[in-house]
Design a protein around this motif. Structure first.
Motif, PDB file in Angstrom:
ATOM      1  N   TYR A 197       0.844  -1.189   0.000  1.00  9.76           N
ATOM      2  CA  TYR A 197       0.000   0.000   0.000  1.00  9.76           C
ATOM      3  C   TYR A 197       0.885   1.247   0.000  1.00  9.76           C
ATOM      4  N   THR A 198       0.498   2.235  -0.794  1.00  6.45           N
ATOM      5  CA  THR A 198       1.162   3.538  -0.786  1.00  6.45           C
ATOM      6  C   THR A 198       0.299   4.519   0.002  1.00  6.45           C
ATOM      7  N   LYS A 203       3.478  11.603   1.397  1.00  8.93           N
ATOM      8  CA  LYS A 203       4.214  11.292   0.173  1.00  8.93           C
ATOM      9  C   LYS A 203       5.604  10.761   0.473  1.00  8.93           C
ATOM     10  N   GLY A 204       5.944   9.663  -0.203  1.00 10.42           N
ATOM     11  CA  GLY A 204       7.241   9.024  -0.018  1.00 10.42           C
ATOM     12  C   GLY A 204       7.168   7.794   0.852  1.00 10.42           C
ATOM     13  N   SER A 205       6.097   7.657   1.611  1.00  8.92           N
ATOM     14  CA  SER A 205       5.978   6.511   2.515  1.00  8.92           C
ATOM     15  C   SER A 205       5.083   5.442   1.919  1.00  8.92           C
ATOM     16  N   GLY A 206       5.154   4.282   2.479  1.00 10.47           N
ATOM     17  CA  GLY A 206       4.309   3.168   2.060  1.00 10.47           C
ATOM     18  C   GLY A 206       4.396   2.071   3.095  1.00 10.47           C
ATOM     19  N   PHE A 207       3.534   1.102   2.965  1.00  9.08           N
ATOM     20  CA  PHE A 207       3.531  -0.003   3.926  1.00  9.08           C
ATOM     21  C   PHE A 207       3.052  -1.259   3.219  1.00  9.08           C
ATOM     22  N   LEU A 264      10.318   9.890 -10.311  1.00  8.47           N
ATOM     23  CA  LEU A 264      10.494   8.529  -9.780  1.00  8.47           C
ATOM     24  C   LEU A 264       9.248   8.083  -9.036  1.00  8.47           C
ATOM     25  N   TRP A 265       8.725   8.994  -8.224  1.00 16.54           N
ATOM     26  CA  TRP A 265       7.522   8.677  -7.447  1.00 16.54           C
ATOM     27  C   TRP A 265       6.335   8.395  -8.370  1.00 16.54           C
ATOM     28  N   ALA A 266       6.176   9.213  -9.390  1.00 14.54           N
ATOM     29  CA  ALA A 266       5.068   9.022 -10.328  1.00 14.54           C
ATOM     30  C   ALA A 266       5.224   7.725 -11.112  1.00 14.54           C
ATOM     31  N   ASP A 267       6.490   7.335 -11.387  1.00 11.43           N
ATOM     32  CA  ASP A 267       6.752   6.159 -12.224  1.00 11.43           C
ATOM     33  C   ASP A 267       6.650   4.846 -11.456  1.00 11.43           C
ATOM     34  N   GLY A 268       7.169   4.822 -10.232  1.00 13.66           N
ATOM     35  CA  GLY A 268       7.196   3.545  -9.514  1.00 13.66           C
ATOM     36  C   GLY A 268       6.924   3.635  -8.030  1.00 13.66           C
ATOM     37  N   GLY A 269       6.547   4.803  -7.542  1.00 12.79           N
ATOM     38  CA  GLY A 269       6.178   4.963  -6.142  1.00 12.79           C
ATOM     39  C   GLY A 269       7.300   4.636  -5.171  1.00 12.79           C
ATOM     40  N   TRP A 271       8.742   1.895  -4.333  1.00  8.29           N
ATOM     41  CA  TRP A 271       9.791   0.950  -4.723  1.00  8.29           C
ATOM     42  C   TRP A 271      10.918   1.648  -5.476  1.00  8.29           C
ATOM     43  N   ASN A 272      10.595   2.682  -6.246  1.00  5.98           N
ATOM     44  CA  ASN A 272      11.647   3.441  -6.922  1.00  5.98           C
ATOM     45  C   ASN A 272      12.531   4.165  -5.916  1.00  5.98           C
ATOM     46  N   LEU A 273      11.926   4.787  -4.910  1.00 10.39           N
ATOM     47  CA  LEU A 273      12.714   5.482  -3.894  1.00 10.39           C
ATOM     48  C   LEU A 273      13.574   4.501  -3.107  1.00 10.39           C
ATOM     49  N   TRP A 274      13.009   3.352  -2.788  1.00  8.29           N
ATOM     50  CA  TRP A 274      13.761   2.340  -2.034  1.00  8.29           C
ATOM     51  C   TRP A 274      14.954   1.825  -2.840  1.00  8.29           C
TER      52      TRP A 274
END
Length: 631
Positions: A197-198, A203-207, A264-269, A271-274
């Motif tokens: 889940y995003t 913004k930038g976090s997820g679980f 990056l966020w728009a492209d892969g959320g 997982w891209n940042l990670w």
């Protein structure tokens, strides 16, 4: 002393069949099987399946139920040899495919099967040899501190099979339920094994959570304390670092990314940042945590070495069977001989400086890996994180000493490959020796078994990599080789002067801060490096263990039996997922498709519901142990 108090399953004064022709042949076959299956699995998805428990289960089935042989130590020898193939494959596939990718780009020649096999053999033998002096310190003296969850689980599986009755039934219930669950999740794909889940409002976090039996099992066996440290690391990464990157770097292009953080966020959320940023921070934290751990362990390591030299100088006469290791003199001679061989043999692209790096950092990461798997198990051992730290240091040294360009990059990946395999094999050897310690095996014979498994697997791994590269090509959609791609990127970044050092040092100083606070650095660093989804699954297993421990019991025996029943059941869960994981890898190689998600899919809610039932099943079998204690 603690090692005098502990009584293994087979007493030291009792001799039973152990290192037999039968166990060697069956173990060698399993080493090749698990090595091949895990090579494909790791290149496809970036992680491998621990083979110790599946090898033990298969061994028990073949030896006990087909051939009617009844030696538990013979069973243990089969899993010792068989699991070496998986560990060697894990170390090799995280690095060596980079050589094939550079060859495709015209930067170097395609590595020969001889070169691959020799690099794998050198790393495997060094990993075993460097672990031997640590056995007394880590396996025996820290028996009550380092749990070695998979080593303990493997021993429980073998003892349950030996004793039969309710204990065996509990293990096989866990094995069967987890096997069905794993096949439904990752074979039929009825629901996703990773729920994600995003959090758009932050913004930038997820679980998310990997709803898999092995993770719940490892969490239960490790307990809530270690699980919580790992989850704390993931919380720092996914709820502090990533949102800060998204907030302050929104319009910036931060290397190694080639687009802005917002893109990056728009492209892969998440997982891209990670993948672009957090893994470098995690690698820095792991490296710093490893150094801190080694410094703190140095007095004990020195004492162990001194005691080992004194003991091994006397020979094994009068030494208990369960305390005999390969001679320290042999260990030193073999390590030095391999270093000289790597330096002088033309097929191995390692210079004199490279050989020194292998010896120094090889022992360092063998120590770190052996301690780390004692905390969190082999399946969660971040070998690739240690390899990244090695490649950073090795590439800097090679560049500083004039080894640049393609030759420097090839030399760096060769060094990284050897050390990656050292770390993987040292961790596997630690788990196997822990199993042997609990069962009453002869350490020296287990060490011989590990050497046989490594030799057989090293011969096979070159052919396996050639076959997979010829079929799909590394870096392709079918074989993305994510770990090797990252190693390639790290080396190219350092050689080209574009390494994201700010991210690496962020991780280093987070680790330093954790140490200042008095918390164990390595579990938290692992939590930063690994996705929160994996650590959440482990944490939930740890919370189940906490619930079981905190309940009211009529007696201490009732409490212990309840917890022990849970350990037996979760040991079976780890085994069940491991066996089916190998089976699914074989299916993938044979192009057998079992996916029915196009017809029916229960989605994330289904995955969470199934995982909740799985966690409840652990409590159910703990209750069975509680009732049995009452009766």
């Amino acid at each position: 002393m603690e090692e005098k108090k502990f009584q293994p399953y087979i007493p030291a004064d009792k001799v039973v069949p152990e290192f037999t022709v039968f166990s060697v042949i069956l173990g060698a076959l399993l080493a090749v099987l698990f090595g091949g299956a895990n090579a494909y699995l790791g290149l496809r998805v970036g992680m491998t399946v621990s083979a110790s428990i599946p090898a033990a289960v298969i061994s028990m089935g073949v030896i006990r139920f087909i051939f009617k042989r009844d030696s538990i130590l013979e069973n243990n020898m089969v899993q010792t040899i068989g699991s070496a193939g998986e560990s060697l494959a894990a170390g090799a596939i995280f690095t060596m495919p980079a050589l094939f990718m550079w060859a495709a780009e015209g930067l170097c020649d395609v590595p020969s099967m001889v070169e691959i096999g020799l690099i794998a053999l050198c790393g495997g033998v060094l990993g075993i040899m460097m672990m031997i002096p640590l056995r007394s310190a880590l396996i025996v003296k820290e028996h009550g501190t380092l749990g070695y969850p998979e080593g303990k689980a493997c021993a429980e599986v073998l003892m349950a099979g030996e004793e039969g009755g309710a204990k065996a039934s509990t293990v096989f219930w866990g094995l069967g339920i987890a096997a069905i669950y794993k096949f439904v999740a990752d074979g039929l794909k009825l629901f996703p094994s990773e729920v994600d889940y995003t959090i758009d409002a932050y913004k930038g976090s997820g679980f998310g959570v990997d709803v898999l039996p092995a993770l719940a099992g490892v969490g239960y066996i490790c307990g809530p304390r270690i699980s919580s440290y790992m989850f704390a690391g993931s919380t720092i990464a996914w709820f502090v670092l990533m949102p800060m990157i998204a907030l302050f770097g929104s319009d910036l292009v931060i290397y190694p990314a080639t687009m802005s953080v917002a893109e990056l966020w728009a492209d892969g959320g998440t997982w891209n940042l990670w993948s672009k940023f957090i893994r470098y921070i995690g690698a820095g934290a792991l490296a710093a945590g490893g150094i801190i751990s080694l410094i703190k362990s140095l007095p004990m390591i020195v004492r162990t070495f001194v005691a080992a030299f004194k003991d091994y100088g006397k020979g094994s006469a009068g030494v208990l069977r369960t305390e005999q290791d390969i001679s320290m003199k042999v260990v030193l001679v073999v390590c030095l001989a391999i270093a000289v061989f790597m330096w002088l043999f033309p097929s191995i692209p390692v210079s004199f400086i490279g050989a020194l790096i292998v010896l120094i950092f090889g022992f360092f990461f063998a120590t770190v890996s052996s301690r780390m798997v004692g905390l969190i198990g082999s399946s969660n051992n971040p070998v690739s994180g240690m390899a990244i730290a090695t490649l950073l240091i090795a590439t800097i040294i090679l560049k500083a000493t004039g080894s640049t360009g393609a030759s420097g990059m090839v030399g760096a990946i060769a060094i990284g490959s050897v050390i990656c395999i050292i770390a993987a094999i040292a961790g596997d050897t630690s788990q196997d020796l822990k199993t042997g310690f609990l069962l009453g095996a002869t350490p020296k014979k287990q060490q011989y078994g590990e050497l046989i498994g490594v030799c057989v697997s090293a011969v096979a791994i070159g052919a396996i990599l050639y076959l997979l590269n010829a079929a799909w090509g590394f870096g392709s959609e079918e074989l993305g080789a994510p770990q090797a791609m990252m190693m390639k990127m790290v080396i190219e970044g350092v050689m080209g002067g574009e390494m994201p050092w700010a991210l690496v040092f962020t991780g280093v100083f987070i680790a330093v801060a954790i140490e200042i606070l008095g918390l164990p650095v390595l579990p938290v660093a692992i939590g930063i490096y690994l996705p929160i989804h994996l650590n959440a699954g482990i944490m939930l297993g740890g919370l189940v263990r906490l619930f079981v421990e905190k309940r009211k019991y009529a007696s201490e025996k009732e409490k212990n039996d309840s917890i022990q029943s849970g350990i037996l059941y979760t040991s079976g869960m780890i085994a069940g997922e491991g066996v089916v994981g190998i089976l699914l890898a074989v299916f993938a190689v044979l192009n057998i498709n079992t996916d029915i998600s196009g017809i029916i899919s229960l989605g994330n809610i289904g995955g969470l519901a199934f995982f909740a039932v799985l966690l409840a099943s652990i409590i159910f079998f703990c209750n069975k142990g509680k009732k049995a204690a009452k009766n």
